[in-house]
Design a protein around this motif. Structure first.
Motif, mmCIF file in Angstrom:
data_model
loop_
_atom_site.group_PDB
_atom_site.id
_atom_site.type_symbol
_atom_site.label_atom_id
_atom_site.label_comp_id
_atom_site.label_asym_id
_atom_site.label_seq_id
_atom_site.Cartn_x
_atom_site.Cartn_y
_atom_site.Cartn_z
ATOM 1 N N ASN A 62 -5.838 10.111 -0.460
ATOM 2 C CA ASN A 62 -5.181 10.054 0.709
ATOM 3 C C ASN A 62 -3.452 9.691 0.274
ATOM 4 N N ALA A 63 -2.623 9.471 1.176
ATOM 5 C CA ALA A 63 -1.228 9.185 0.750
ATOM 6 C C ALA A 63 -0.313 8.800 1.743
ATOM 7 N N TRP A 64 0.306 7.890 1.291
ATOM 8 C CA TRP A 64 1.479 7.486 2.293
ATOM 9 C C TRP A 64 2.548 8.527 2.444
ATOM 10 N N ALA A 65 2.801 8.465 3.624
ATOM 11 C CA ALA A 65 4.048 9.637 4.019
ATOM 12 C C ALA A 65 5.138 8.951 4.616
ATOM 13 N N PRO A 66 6.562 9.657 4.283
ATOM 14 C CA PRO A 66 7.742 9.135 4.651
ATOM 15 C C PRO A 66 8.159 9.046 5.796
ATOM 16 N N HIS A 67 7.278 9.087 6.785
ATOM 17 C CA HIS A 67 7.607 9.026 8.495
ATOM 18 C C HIS A 67 6.953 7.856 8.943
ATOM 19 N N SER A 68 6.993 7.619 10.371
ATOM 20 C CA SER A 68 6.534 6.643 11.137
ATOM 21 C C SER A 68 5.068 6.587 11.081
ATOM 22 N N ASP A 69 4.488 5.193 11.110
ATOM 23 C CA ASP A 69 3.210 5.076 11.097
ATOM 24 C C ASP A 69 2.614 4.163 12.242
ATOM 25 N N PRO A 70 1.930 4.534 13.249
ATOM 26 C CA PRO A 70 1.243 3.787 14.310
ATOM 27 C C PRO A 70 0.299 2.757 13.850
ATOM 28 N N VAL A 71 -0.243 2.898 12.536
ATOM 29 C CA VAL A 71 -1.479 2.132 12.311
ATOM 30 C C VAL A 71 -1.094 0.844 11.522
ATOM 31 N N HIS A 72 -0.314 0.883 10.627
ATOM 32 C CA HIS A 72 -0.115 -0.342 9.812
ATOM 33 C C HIS A 72 1.173 -1.076 10.356
ATOM 34 N N LEU A 73 0.903 -1.641 11.458
ATOM 35 C CA LEU A 73 2.104 -2.250 12.367
ATOM 36 C C LEU A 73 2.433 -3.410 11.612
ATOM 37 N N TYR A 74 1.679 -4.066 10.660
ATOM 38 C CA TYR A 74 2.223 -5.322 10.098
ATOM 39 C C TYR A 74 3.471 -5.052 9.100
ATOM 40 N N HIS A 75 3.740 -3.642 8.767
ATOM 41 C CA HIS A 75 4.822 -3.160 7.981
ATOM 42 C C HIS A 75 5.945 -3.616 8.574
ATOM 43 N N GLN A 76 6.134 -3.055 9.948
ATOM 44 C CA GLN A 76 7.204 -3.334 10.718
ATOM 45 C C GLN A 76 7.543 -4.825 11.216
ATOM 46 N N GLU A 77 6.586 -5.570 11.558
ATOM 47 C CA GLU A 77 6.698 -6.782 11.796
ATOM 48 C C GLU A 77 6.892 -7.833 10.491
ATOM 49 N N LEU A 78 6.649 -7.556 8.988
ATOM 50 C CA LEU A 78 7.062 -8.113 8.224
ATOM 51 C C LEU A 78 8.346 -7.710 7.883
ATOM 52 N N ALA A 79 8.713 -6.421 7.860
ATOM 53 C CA ALA A 79 10.229 -6.147 7.597
ATOM 54 C C ALA A 79 10.903 -6.889 8.495
ATOM 55 N N SER A 80 10.709 -7.142 9.750
ATOM 56 C CA SER A 80 11.661 -8.129 10.897
ATOM 57 C C SER A 80 11.851 -9.274 10.297
ATOM 58 N N ARG A 81 10.795 -9.858 9.611
ATOM 59 C CA ARG A 81 10.861 -11.202 9.102
ATOM 60 C C ARG A 81 11.500 -11.321 7.620
ATOM 61 N N GLY A 82 11.986 -10.331 7.082
ATOM 62 C CA GLY A 82 12.767 -10.178 6.021
ATOM 63 C C GLY A 82 11.873 -9.899 4.896
ATOM 64 N N TRP A 83 10.719 -9.421 4.988
ATOM 65 C CA TRP A 83 9.862 -8.816 3.843
ATOM 66 C C TRP A 83 10.610 -7.350 3.449
ATOM 67 N N THR A 84 10.408 -7.134 2.015
ATOM 68 C CA THR A 84 10.182 -5.795 1.914
ATOM 69 C C THR A 84 8.733 -5.158 1.698
ATOM 70 N N VAL A 85 8.496 -4.109 2.038
ATOM 71 C CA VAL A 85 7.203 -3.417 2.156
ATOM 72 C C VAL A 85 7.048 -2.101 1.149
ATOM 73 N N LEU A 86 6.368 -2.448 0.183
ATOM 74 C CA LEU A 86 6.391 -1.051 -0.819
ATOM 75 C C LEU A 86 5.102 -0.390 -0.862
ATOM 76 N N THR A 87 5.128 0.835 -0.573
ATOM 77 C CA THR A 87 3.837 1.839 -0.455
ATOM 78 C C THR A 87 4.045 2.718 -1.563
ATOM 79 N N LEU A 88 2.753 3.008 -2.222
ATOM 80 C CA LEU A 88 3.105 3.869 -3.486
ATOM 81 C C LEU A 88 1.848 4.861 -3.495
ATOM 82 N N ASN A 89 2.333 5.909 -3.825
ATOM 83 C CA ASN A 89 1.269 7.121 -3.986
ATOM 84 C C ASN A 89 0.861 7.174 -5.526
#
Length: 641
Positions: free
Chosen positions: A427-454
């Protein structure tokens, strides 16, 4: 005034899918998925939007209405309601059932209208197994994720007469068949089918043809017996089939194949692209059936993580004019109207229906898509998603790994990092919006960096990259995670003491593997895990495929199993798993939890009762919310030094 997306917002999601354009190109029917918080369920209903614009309107109330398909004359919609075929007049009258549980005890499949509109073909299980009945197993392929134990019940081909509702079964083989396609003259059906009864769910398959009605004739194979056949359709001249598949079974790209009906060797039409054709479109693997526009073929393929739309014709292959960083999850072509209805997502929207001018695309003229729906604007009007920046990392052996970094604007350097590994492994991560992994957005709001790698084996980077981890899971791709993380640490972007790791399915495997290979991660959250390849081979619906084709060497099964290396794990680990997962059976999670707790590693196991492997996509909203919330709580707690 905008605000960031939160995990609780999933209850407001409205996600369109599976578009079907009317024969005159003026109306688009589609399935809309919403969430019913009160009943803790997903709701699907049929909606419609006009090609000239205007507000979308709901045609059915759900809760389980899917797969709308227009009749050839545009007067009716066939669709599935709770697994049975229904007909909905285009003038808005009430839907009426066409099949019943007596006709299709296990439910019907996606409807396919005959050219004259008198019949509908579909694939469906030939029988329904009573829950309490003994399960007699004599061949591989006795269960399927989301369906449970299927035993000897096989999917077969059926045709229903629209006027009378009479249902006839066309195939009776001891093997599964796939969705059908009518010949241009309506006398035959083509379909993919397994070529060996013991091929399990993921074995060799080929294109087949069967005569219908007065032209009834036994099924015959027209493609290579040792290949792989996915969705099929007919060339307009009726002398060949267009097959999404491979000429030999194994790990590798699916291609667009022209398969002559005389059984001669198929010819690849997409080889020059060196990308995986996404023919069916399904959960976590978006795409669409290839369709004809005149002599050209419109199809989907994965490129740099995103599913994109392409056209192949006499002048070669060209990409659609859809903007960059746009993904496609459904397409319906009406050639005579020169239009396609396409479901797309971009950096700001999860999914919407757009109208694409195919004639302008073919002529090379500007053809900007026209947005027909605005479900996200309506359901989440105040939401602004955190930006996703693409990044490439060069690994020590010269391999370039493509990744995405999600950070809130203004986030200072030196904060915590979450590394997320995708499933598949193809499979692969895509460079567009993601309605499944909502923890990415919430962690980013808390000052985290989220790294997804293909990492190597990801889809969208050529077949050599796609197959790079065959026989060497974990070994080949571990540096594709560790070296990019080291680069971010060296740059001062993240705190080396506050790095967490997560992943689902194959990502769960690699998370467990890496936690035994390094002490880099302060917290680990594997989901839908596989940790013991030996037991996986005999208990998973995909076990035979993994053992024979992804790993290959039986002697390597233990060596490549994270369970064999559990002694080295130190990181606090939260294991999240569906209780009814038949792809990665829950015993895999239980084994990992047992291995860690008996070694005094801080660990917790959370099992979601009744949830399949794909519950993160379409399971109970409460389970999806809980998964995201627990992950956020675990990684923040164990990185808060």
């Amino acid at each position: 005034m905008t605000r960031p997306l939160t995990i609780d917002d999933l209850y407001r999601f409205e996600i369109p899918a599976d578009p079907s354009m009317s024969p005159d190109g003026e109306r688009v029917a589609y399935t809309l998925t919403t969430q019913d918080a009160g009943n803790d369920r997903v709701v699907r209903s049929i909606w419609e939007v006009r090609g000239e614009g205007g507000p979308a309107r709901r045609l059915t109330r759900g809760p389980a209405d899917t797969a709308p398909r227009w009749s050839p004359d545009g007067t009716r919609l066939a669709f599935l309601r709770a697994g049975q075929l229904h007909l909905l007049p285009a003038d808005g009258e009430e839907a009426v059932p066409l099949t019943t549980p007596a006709d299709c005890p296990a439910g019907a499949g996606v409807p396919v209208w005959s050219p004259d509109g008198s019949r509908i073909a579909f694939a469906a299980p030939e029988a329904h197994r009573a829950v309490s009945a003994p399960v007699v197993i004599g061949a591989l392929g006795w269960k399927a994720d989301g369906a449970g134990l299927t035993a000897s019940v096989r999917t077969q081909l059926f045709v229903v007469e629209v006027a009378s509702g009479e249902v006839a079964q066309l195939t009776h083989d001891d093997r599964h068949v796939g969705p059908p396609s009518w010949s241009p003259d309506g006398t035959q059906l083509a379909y993919p089918a397994q070529t060996t009864p013991d091929g399990a769910v993921f074995g060799p398959s080929a294109a087949h043809v069967v005569g219908v009605g007065e032209n009834a004739s036994g099924p015959r194979r027209v493609g290579p017996a040792d290949g792989l056949a996915g969705p099929v359709c007919w060339f307009p001249d009726g002398f060949a089939l267009l097959v999404v598949g491979r000429v030999s079974f194994g790990v590798g790209h699916s291609e667009l194949l022209r398969q002559p009906l005389d059984g001669s060797a198929p010819v690849s039409l997409s080889a020059a692209l060196d990308r995986n054709v996404m023919g069916g479109g399904g959960p976590a693997y978006p795409g669409a059936l290839p369709q004809f526009h005149g002599d050209d073929i419109v199809f989907c393929a994965r490129d740099r993580g995103a599913t994109r739309l392409y056209r192949v014709g006499a002048d070669g292959i060209s990409a659609s004019p859809l903007p960059a960083r746009t993904g496609v999850s459904g397409c319906s072509v009406v050639s005579k109207a020169g239009r396609a209805a396409v479901v797309v997502c971009d950096t700001e929207r999860f999914a919407e229906v757009v109208l694409l001018d195919l004639d302008a695309w073919a002529d090379g003229a500007p053809a900007r898509p026209e947005w027909l729906t605005d479900h996200m604007t309506r359901s989440l009007p105040e939401i602004a998603l955190h930006p996703v920046a693409e990044r490439e990392f060069r690994i020590a052996d010269g391999t370039v790994v493509h990744g995405m970094i999600t950070r809130a604007d203004g986030t200072p350097p030196g904060g915590p990092l979450l590394v997320d590994v995708h499933g598949g492994p193809h499979n692969a991560w895509a460079p567009h919006s993601d309605p499944v992994h909502l923890y990415h957005q919430e962690l980013a709001s808390r000052g985290w960096t989220v790294l997804t790698l293909n990492v190597r084996a990801s889809d969208g980077y050529g077949e050599a990259y796609y197959t790079a981890a065959v026989g060497a899971w974990g070994e080949t791709d571990e540096q594709d995670v560790l070296q990019p993380v080291a680069a971010l640490v060296d740059e001062g972007l993240v705190d080396p003491e506050r790095i967490a790791l997560t992943g689902y399915s194959y990502g769960g495997y690699l998370s467990c593997w890496l936690s035994a290979r390094t002490d880099l991660f302060a917290a680990v959250v594997p989901g839908g895990v596989l940790v013991d390849l030996r037991s996986m081979a005999g208990t998973s619906e995909e076990g035979h495929l993994i053992a024979e084709h992804e790993i290959g060497d039986p002697a390597r099964m233990a060596e490549l199993s994270p369970l064999s290396h559990a002694d080295a794990v130190r990181a606090p680990t939260l294991v999240l798993h569906g209780g009814a997962d038949d792809t990665c059976p829950v015993g895999q999670a239980e084994q990992w939890f047992h291995a860690l707790r008996t070694r005094h590693v801080p660990a917790q196991l959370v099992v979601y009762p009744g949830s399949s492997h794909l519950f993160l996509l379409d399971g109970r909203p409460s389970h999806r919310k809980d998964y995201c919330r627990r992950l956020v709580d675990w990684v923040t707690t164990h990185t808060n030094h």
